[in-house]
Design an enzyme around this catalytic site. Sequence first.
Site, PDB file in Angstrom:
ATOM      1  N   THR A  92      -4.016   6.043   2.233  1.00 17.19           N
ATOM      2  CA  THR A  92      -4.264   7.425   2.648  1.00 17.19           C
ATOM      3  C   THR A  92      -4.996   8.200   1.551  1.00 17.19           C
ATOM      4  O   THR A  92      -4.696   9.351   1.261  1.00 17.19           O
ATOM      5  CB  THR A  92      -2.955   8.145   3.043  1.00 17.19           C
TER       6      THR A  92
ATOM      7  N   GLU B  74       0.856  -1.182   0.000  1.00 17.95           N
ATOM      8  CA  GLU B  74       0.000   0.000   0.000  1.00 17.95           C
ATOM      9  C   GLU B  74       0.895   1.236   0.000  1.00 17.95           C
ATOM     10  O   GLU B  74       1.537   1.544   1.000  1.00 17.95           O
ATOM     11  CB  GLU B  74      -0.892  -0.015   1.239  1.00 17.95           C
TER      12      GLU B  74
ATOM     13  N   LYS C 102     -10.643  -1.119   7.387  1.00 18.81           N
ATOM     14  CA  LYS C 102      -9.389  -0.769   8.058  1.00 18.81           C
ATOM     15  C   LYS C 102      -9.746  -0.234   9.442  1.00 18.81           C
ATOM     16  O   LYS C 102     -10.634   0.616   9.577  1.00 18.81           O
ATOM     17  CB  LYS C 102      -8.657   0.307   7.252  1.00 18.81           C
TER      18      LYS C 102
ATOM     19  N   ARG D 144       0.637  10.199   0.992  1.00 20.63           N
ATOM     20  CA  ARG D 144       1.118  11.234   1.912  1.00 20.63           C
ATOM     21  C   ARG D 144       2.218  12.081   1.287  1.00 20.63           C
ATOM     22  O   ARG D 144       2.585  13.123   1.826  1.00 20.63           O
ATOM     23  CB  ARG D 144       1.665  10.595   3.193  1.00 20.63           C
TER      24      ARG D 144
END
Length: 211
Positions: A68, A40, A128, A44
């Site tokens: 994210t 993943e 998640k 960011r």
Amino acid sequence: MLSIEEISACGIIPVVVLNDAEDAVPTARALLAGGIDVMEITFRTAAAQASIAWVAAEVPEMKVGAGTVVTVEQARDAVAAGAKFLVSPGSDLDIIREAAALDVPIVPGVLTPCEIMIGLKFGVKLFKFFPAESYGGLKTIKALCGPFPQIKFIPTGGINQENAVEYFKNPKIQAVGGSWMVSAKMIEAGEFDAIKEKSAAATALYKEIRG
């Protein structure tokens, strides 16, 4: 389209922060060498989209996804680059809808029953749980599974080689997410052999418990 269950079959989803897209391919290859075939790459940093594209093109056996993801635009950019799945820190209806339109699985982040119910409306059954250790870890997950027995979790946040054991033992855990085997510092220092070794150790731990 691969299902998120197929994507997470190895039991570990490394959360990878890349500041330089040139590190993407060697990082992917180090993870693969350690037995982890999914990663993943988080949005960011400015290098995220290019990193996903490089891995998708150069390491096709790696199931690369975007983490994210906090906007619809990021979801579109990630899939355009080659992301096979999306992970979001929260449950956003627009992003969940966009993932469906893009025909990619999404793992939205949750902490509360309300967020879980939002995902269930759109057929999401794998969530998640983030930040896991800061919000009660397995104790909270077990409580949430009471009213929602049909769901499973990918806990992320504060998980490491030591405490991953108890998560792996729980049948409601699809996989664990973390960066203990692939920290940003290790990547920036070019410690790809260390990434391979830590990935192998994490994989061995998972197989020891889950078989």
